[in-house]
Design a protein around this motif. Sequence first.
Motif, PDB file in Angstrom:
ATOM      1  N   VAL A   4      -1.419  -6.018 -18.416  1.00 57.77           N
ATOM      2  CA  VAL A   4      -0.071  -6.216 -17.887  1.00 57.77           C
ATOM      3  C   VAL A   4       0.611  -7.378 -18.600  1.00 57.77           C
ATOM      4  CG1 VAL A   4       1.193  -6.930 -15.835  1.00 57.77           C
ATOM      5  CG2 VAL A   4      -0.544  -5.163 -15.661  1.00 57.77           C
ATOM      6  N   ARG A   5      -0.144  -8.444 -18.800  1.00 60.36           N
ATOM      7  CA  ARG A   5       0.453  -9.606 -19.477  1.00 60.36           C
ATOM      8  C   ARG A   5       0.826  -9.264 -20.913  1.00 60.36           C
ATOM      9  NH1 ARG A   5      -3.975 -12.931 -16.645  1.00 60.36           N
ATOM     10  NH2 ARG A   5      -2.952 -13.400 -14.665  1.00 60.36           N
TER      11      ARG A   5
ATOM     12  N   LEU B 178       0.267  -7.065  -9.850  1.00 57.53           N
ATOM     13  CA  LEU B 178       1.723  -7.000  -9.938  1.00 57.53           C
ATOM     14  C   LEU B 178       2.166  -6.933 -11.400  1.00 57.53           C
ATOM     15  CD1 LEU B 178       2.551  -9.657  -7.199  1.00 57.53           C
ATOM     16  CD2 LEU B 178       2.788  -7.158  -7.030  1.00 57.53           C
ATOM     17  N   PRO B 179       3.401  -6.530 -11.640  1.00 57.10           N
ATOM     18  CA  PRO B 179       3.892  -6.430 -13.010  1.00 57.10           C
ATOM     19  C   PRO B 179       3.893  -7.772 -13.769  1.00 57.10           C
ATOM     20  CG  PRO B 179       5.283  -5.149 -11.557  1.00 57.10           C
ATOM     21  CD  PRO B 179       4.353  -5.929 -10.677  1.00 57.10           C
ATOM     22  N   ASN B 180       3.760  -8.886 -13.062  1.00 54.96           N
ATOM     23  CA  ASN B 180       3.647 -10.168 -13.771  1.00 54.96           C
ATOM     24  C   ASN B 180       2.191 -10.570 -13.989  1.00 54.96           C
ATOM     25  OD1 ASN B 180       2.775 -10.919 -11.266  1.00 54.96           O
ATOM     26  ND2 ASN B 180       4.387 -12.424 -10.873  1.00 54.96           N
ATOM     27  N   GLY B 181       1.276  -9.680 -13.615  1.00 57.42           N
ATOM     28  CA  GLY B 181      -0.133  -9.958 -13.855  1.00 57.42           C
ATOM     29  C   GLY B 181      -0.838 -10.655 -12.715  1.00 57.42           C
ATOM     30  N   GLU B 182      -0.073 -11.044 -11.696  1.00 60.37           N
ATOM     31  CA  GLU B 182      -0.728 -11.695 -10.555  1.00 60.37           C
ATOM     32  C   GLU B 182      -1.330 -10.668  -9.605  1.00 60.37           C
ATOM     33  OE1 GLU B 182       1.869 -14.607  -8.785  1.00 60.37           O
ATOM     34  OE2 GLU B 182       2.058 -15.640 -10.723  1.00 60.37           O
ATOM     35  N   ILE B 183      -2.255 -11.163  -8.782  1.00 58.20           N
ATOM     36  CA  ILE B 183      -2.914 -10.292  -7.804  1.00 58.20           C
ATOM     37  C   ILE B 183      -2.291 -10.499  -6.432  1.00 58.20           C
ATOM     38  CG2 ILE B 183      -5.091  -9.749  -6.636  1.00 58.20           C
ATOM     39  CD1 ILE B 183      -5.621  -9.276  -9.429  1.00 58.20           C
ATOM     40  N   LEU B 184      -1.974  -9.407  -5.771  1.00 62.53           N
ATOM     41  CA  LEU B 184      -1.481  -9.472  -4.400  1.00 62.53           C
ATOM     42  C   LEU B 184      -2.407  -8.655  -3.520  1.00 62.53           C
ATOM     43  CD1 LEU B 184       0.973 -10.165  -2.429  1.00 62.53           C
ATOM     44  CD2 LEU B 184       1.733  -7.835  -2.933  1.00 62.53           C
ATOM     45  N   ASN B 185      -2.758  -9.203  -2.376  1.00 64.51           N
ATOM     46  CA  ASN B 185      -3.530  -8.438  -1.398  1.00 64.51           C
ATOM     47  C   ASN B 185      -2.644  -8.155  -0.200  1.00 64.51           C
ATOM     48  OD1 ASN B 185      -6.586  -8.418  -2.205  1.00 64.51           O
ATOM     49  ND2 ASN B 185      -5.787 -10.432  -2.758  1.00 64.51           N
ATOM     50  N   THR B 186      -2.755  -6.961   0.367  1.00 65.23           N
ATOM     51  CA  THR B 186      -1.929  -6.651   1.530  1.00 65.23           C
ATOM     52  C   THR B 186      -2.720  -6.861   2.815  1.00 65.23           C
ATOM     53  OG1 THR B 186      -2.500  -4.305   1.646  1.00 65.23           O
ATOM     54  CG2 THR B 186      -0.703  -4.919   0.163  1.00 65.23           C
ATOM     55  N   GLY B 187      -1.975  -6.934   3.916  1.00 64.06           N
ATOM     56  CA  GLY B 187      -2.605  -7.173   5.208  1.00 64.06           C
ATOM     57  C   GLY B 187      -3.249  -8.553   5.214  1.00 64.06           C
ATOM     58  N   PHE B 188      -4.420  -8.636   5.821  1.00 59.68           N
ATOM     59  CA  PHE B 188      -5.131  -9.917   5.876  1.00 59.68           C
ATOM     60  C   PHE B 188      -5.999 -10.158   4.653  1.00 59.68           C
ATOM     61  CE2 PHE B 188      -5.058  -9.423  10.751  1.00 59.68           C
ATOM     62  CZ  PHE B 188      -4.021 -10.323  10.905  1.00 59.68           C
ATOM     63  N   ALA B 189      -6.051  -9.185   3.741  1.00 57.82           N
ATOM     64  CA  ALA B 189      -7.067  -9.232   2.691  1.00 57.82           C
ATOM     65  C   ALA B 189      -6.955 -10.441   1.766  1.00 57.82           C
ATOM     66  CB  ALA B 189      -7.048  -7.932   1.888  1.00 57.82           C
ATOM     67  N   GLY B 190      -5.776 -11.051   1.692  1.00 56.86           N
ATOM     68  CA  GLY B 190      -5.628 -12.202   0.802  1.00 56.86           C
ATOM     69  C   GLY B 190      -5.998 -13.527   1.438  1.00 56.86           C
ATOM     70  N   HIS B 191      -6.316 -13.512   2.727  1.00 54.93           N
ATOM     71  CA  HIS B 191      -6.636 -14.761   3.411  1.00 54.93           C
ATOM     72  C   HIS B 191      -8.131 -15.014   3.365  1.00 54.93           C
ATOM     73  CE1 HIS B 191      -2.536 -14.876   4.649  1.00 54.93           C
ATOM     74  NE2 HIS B 191      -2.641 -13.707   5.231  1.00 54.93           N
ATOM     75  N   PRO B 192      -8.515 -16.242   3.040  1.00 51.77           N
ATOM     76  CA  PRO B 192      -9.940 -16.513   2.839  1.00 51.77           C
ATOM     77  C   PRO B 192     -10.782 -16.172   4.069  1.00 51.77           C
ATOM     78  CG  PRO B 192      -8.631 -18.563   2.887  1.00 51.77           C
ATOM     79  CD  PRO B 192      -7.666 -17.425   2.826  1.00 51.77           C
TER      80      PRO B 192
ATOM     81  N   GLY C  60       3.460  -1.871  -8.583  1.00 58.43           N
ATOM     82  CA  GLY C  60       2.187  -2.567  -8.754  1.00 58.43           C
ATOM     83  C   GLY C  60       1.093  -1.570  -9.061  1.00 58.43           C
ATOM     84  N   ILE C  61      -0.039  -2.087  -9.501  1.00 62.03           N
ATOM     85  CA  ILE C  61      -1.191  -1.237  -9.819  1.00 62.03           C
ATOM     86  C   ILE C  61      -2.264  -1.490  -8.767  1.00 62.03           C
ATOM     87  CG2 ILE C  61      -2.960  -0.709 -11.542  1.00 62.03           C
ATOM     88  CD1 ILE C  61      -1.004  -2.021 -13.630  1.00 62.03           C
ATOM     89  N   VAL C  62      -2.565  -0.488  -7.985  1.00 65.22           N
ATOM     90  CA  VAL C  62      -3.560  -0.665  -6.923  1.00 65.22           C
ATOM     91  C   VAL C  62      -4.953  -0.634  -7.556  1.00 65.22           C
ATOM     92  CG1 VAL C  62      -4.514   0.267  -4.784  1.00 65.22           C
ATOM     93  CG2 VAL C  62      -2.043   0.394  -5.219  1.00 65.22           C
TER      94      VAL C  62
ATOM     95  N   LYS D 134      12.771  -3.490  -7.919  1.00 67.11           N
ATOM     96  CA  LYS D 134      12.065  -3.283  -9.182  1.00 67.11           C
ATOM     97  C   LYS D 134      12.443  -4.378 -10.182  1.00 67.11           C
ATOM     98  CE  LYS D 134       9.849  -0.830 -12.425  1.00 67.11           C
ATOM     99  NZ  LYS D 134       8.373  -0.849 -12.491  1.00 67.11           N
ATOM    100  N   ASN D 135      13.730  -4.641 -10.285  1.00 68.42           N
ATOM    101  CA  ASN D 135      14.184  -5.679 -11.210  1.00 68.42           C
ATOM    102  C   ASN D 135      13.593  -7.042 -10.905  1.00 68.42           C
ATOM    103  OD1 ASN D 135      15.783  -4.803 -13.315  1.00 68.42           O
ATOM    104  ND2 ASN D 135      17.506  -4.403 -11.938  1.00 68.42           N
ATOM    105  N   SER D 136      13.462  -7.331  -9.619  1.00 70.89           N
ATOM    106  CA  SER D 136      12.969  -8.667  -9.291  1.00 70.89           C
ATOM    107  C   SER D 136      11.461  -8.766  -9.512  1.00 70.89           C
ATOM    108  CB  SER D 136      13.343  -9.034  -7.854  1.00 70.89           C
ATOM    109  OG  SER D 136      12.446  -8.471  -6.934  1.00 70.89           O
ATOM    110  N   ILE D 137      10.766  -7.650  -9.298  1.00 61.84           N
ATOM    111  CA  ILE D 137       9.314  -7.682  -9.422  1.00 61.84           C
ATOM    112  C   ILE D 137       8.868  -7.400 -10.863  1.00 61.84           C
ATOM    113  CG2 ILE D 137       7.193  -6.496  -8.687  1.00 61.84           C
ATOM    114  CD1 ILE D 137       8.545  -5.992  -5.996  1.00 61.84           C
TER     115      ILE D 137
END
Lengths: 529, 529
Positions: free
Chosen positions: A49-50, A164-178, A204-206, A503-506
């Motif tokens: 992606v990068r 994400l299209p910027n190469g960062e990782i996003l988790n949905t729901g609670f999955a991103g919380h330690p 995004g790419i799941v 789309k433009n913003s992401i």
Amino acid sequence: MTSSRAALESLRLNSEEARLAREVATFDTGRTIAMILRPESREQVQECVRAANIDGIPLYPISTGKNWGYGSSVPTADNCALLDLSRMNRIVDFDERLGYVTVEPGVTQRQLFSFLAENKSNLWMDATGSSPDCSLIGNIVERGFGHTPYGDHFANVCGLEVVLPNGEILNTGFAGHPGAKAAATYRWGAGPSLDGLFSQSNLGIVTRMTIWLMPAPEYFQAYFFQADNEDSLACFIEALRPLRMNGTLRSTVHIANDYKVLNGIQQFPEGEGKPLSSAAIRRFRKTLKFGRWNGSGALYGTRPQVAEARRLLRRALGSQVTKLRFLDDRSLAFAARFTRPYRWLTGMDLSKTLALVRPVFGLMKGEPTQALLASAYWRKTTPPPPDPDPDRDRCGLIWCSPIAPADGESVTELVIIAEGTLLECGFEPMISLTMITERSVACVISIAYDREINGEDHKAMECYRQLQGRLTSHGFYPYRLGIQSMNLLDSDTARASFLSALKNSIDPNNILAPGRYIGATATDGNRGK
Amino acid sequence: MTSSRAALESLRLNSEEARLAREVATFDTGRTIAMILRPESREQVQECVRAANIDGIPLYPISTGKNWGYGSSVPTADNCALLDLSRMNRIVDFDERLGYVTVEPGVTQRQLFSFLAENKSNLWMDATGSSPDCSLIGNIVERGFGHTPYGDHFANVCGLEVVLPNGEILNTGFAGHPGAKAAATYRWGAGPSLDGLFSQSNLGIVTRMTIWLMPAPEYFQAYFFQADNEDSLACFIEALRPLRMNGTLRSTVHIANDYKVLNGIQQFPEGEGKPLSSAAIRRFRKTLKFGRWNGSGALYGTRPQVAEARRLLRRALGSQVTKLRFLDDRSLAFAARFTRPYRWLTGMDLSKTLALVRPVFGLMKGEPTQALLASAYWRKTTPPPPDPDPDRDRCGLIWCSPIAPADGESVTELVIIAEGTLLECGFEPMISLTMITERSVACVISIAYDREINGEDHKAMECYRQLQGRLTSHGFYPYRLGIQSMNLLDSDTARASFLSALKNSIDPNNILAPGRYIGATATDGNRGK
């Protein structure tokens, strides 16, 4: 060569043959693919992606790319790098008690089924009727559906991991919380729920997802019914909807028209005129013992629960149907071994339909099957090979899949439009109707043809366009789009412009699957800003 | 005065008293509200949004504002104009057969309940235990929950109409497509599913929504159970989860600890030391005949379906519980008339608990009740008035609502943390546990106090912070946030920055509910660009 370009090159599949194969769908797209990239980890997806952002090479992610009837693995824009995620095929988490599995995009139906068997799991997956080698995630993000109580696939997942299209990782729901304990069990999390954004989209790419699995019921029984009256379809729907709504029927009900059943049993019958006429299909109904309408579904529960559901189903369908049969593991095994005595006992001729019944029966228990894939070879003059591949074998197949509310009148209206249009255009109207939720019916209309015959690609696509136009003008919109009609829903301009702004913003460089569900054209002027 | 300002002024509520009342929550917020705007149509909401953008006045939408325990109608930032949507109270569509109703934000639980009764509908709504005058949409966008099979509210809606921060209208699903027949029955639509974006968020104002309703079952039976062992909670959960997962229990199961039951029956008992000790609560358990753990739920279906569910429930709970009672309309009516003979027959003392049982029984049939609101007056020294209003009456109430996976060990761990922390801090740990879905338990912990007592606001908030900190460090994250802790989940920085980017692109002037679920602080630097 820039370093970003080098990153892409290192993941590139160096096979011209493979690249050309990926440019082929089950209809004509005329599209080209720049290269195939095959990352094997989330980190490599991030690298891709990068690099793509730097070099301005759009990426088109596929899981296994078996999106037949909707464009296979062919991108929605020319000269994309195909991001083939099939090597990311790990099952990363599994919980027998809470009933879930967490998978990567390359995990196939077959793989999960084997995994559950190997672990002697008491859980059932939900399978689609497509190939066992289809990706689970690929189907789920397209919001496909199956046959068990978990048939509405996207309603039974949570915790998406997204690059994400910027190469960062996003988790949905609670999955991103330690250490979040409910990350795999509770879908909404807190704050905006983002799962939906990454279904049918290019935002995004799941790369990971938790899929809920149902416990195997104590007892399972499939049911099959038929009716020959033209108007019995409306009666079915009216009779079945209350049972779906009150929880008696917990799984999808599947209704096929006569053409669809014949399509499931054999190829286009030699010597008949095209399209196969109503008179001809009536003849086949008689000989092969199927109905104008052919329903199937299953009951899940304890024996008393199933018995009561059976009683209610019998009462509801009552005189609407000519045949209502129930089949469980024991009677199926019996039937397979003694088709003639079984026929004598039940009046049901299983000898010819057993080949069709068995995979459908299995699907209702979440067992993937390859058997239904043969239907893509309907108009081919050679029989389906042991390793069917509709793209390679130039099967023509375009799917159109409108949603109707689960009322008899609407569903009938939809079917009349679909059957009329296809016959007019010279194709057999193969139609399935799935009561996918308590209130909605998903209809799949197949336009099947032989791509080897000159002009058929064009003729089929014209038919599709006509069908789509008539359906939407009557208020029937598709649940899913093929790559040839991604702009179909942009008539809702407020929605289209909202999505373009998102789309433009992401994805300001529009590097992710340009034009897939979210129209690239409207924002072309802003690219690269 | 600018024309935009004039537009706002025309919708302004000229009552200083009303404005001051809206600044009061059930805990100290110290926040001020600039004015109250009361649009009565979508168009007026659009006007407000446009004017707010021009004049830079942030808007804070509320439906009826009864978000007690989480901040009532108090905004997440100072000097907002409160956008009170309660005058938009039309029921705009209703379909008995397909089971749905389409409503505006001002439609209350009471209003829908009356509407269904007036129309002699066979459909049941799902109600929360909060006031009958709560907005349906207000609760649903916060992803609240109830007691019937449709208890996970946000899972049972579709077709949101949203006024975006730029004043445009967006419809989700198929609802924006002309004449779409499945707009009210199929939630996903085609393309990205956007419903989730507008729940627990500040990205749009929901001005309309379709809510699905369940058909009244042929037969309904509530169940109640109790247990006195400390460790029976874990056993319940383990016994009930399989029944939730296999579809036998179709609705939420509600489990209350002893403090919660006492809180439901009466105010803080005079003469007891604070916090009410474990020894004291044990005494009340004996006298008032409730258990350490007190479960309730209901069975819905035909008589045989309910009978089988009852058998399975009995078998599953078995020796785990000291009492398992079933109650239907007939036995409840009987009990109400003959509490003494009923006690003789069943051993269950309904005379004291009937006042609590009846509203709970009704809730499981979707009947809103005001009875449970009295619990907010727990530590007040005057009795709850006939028209309870926790804000006005300075009831202290802070809710903390973590989610646990539906496994005995996790739920027990959560309860130990919650009970320990509250008692340490000097508050009674009133706890309810709702098996909201097949795999998850939503826990609501009440910190109830009297705001009239000096220092209690501060003490309660300290307790809340300590509790929240302990819970998250053990992996228990809340399903919903109060206005005092909207940044709680920003520890997931990837998510926070993704949401901020979204917010910036959709609402560049940050005029919509700044800081609500999506943190304003992180993007302050970009404001007004």
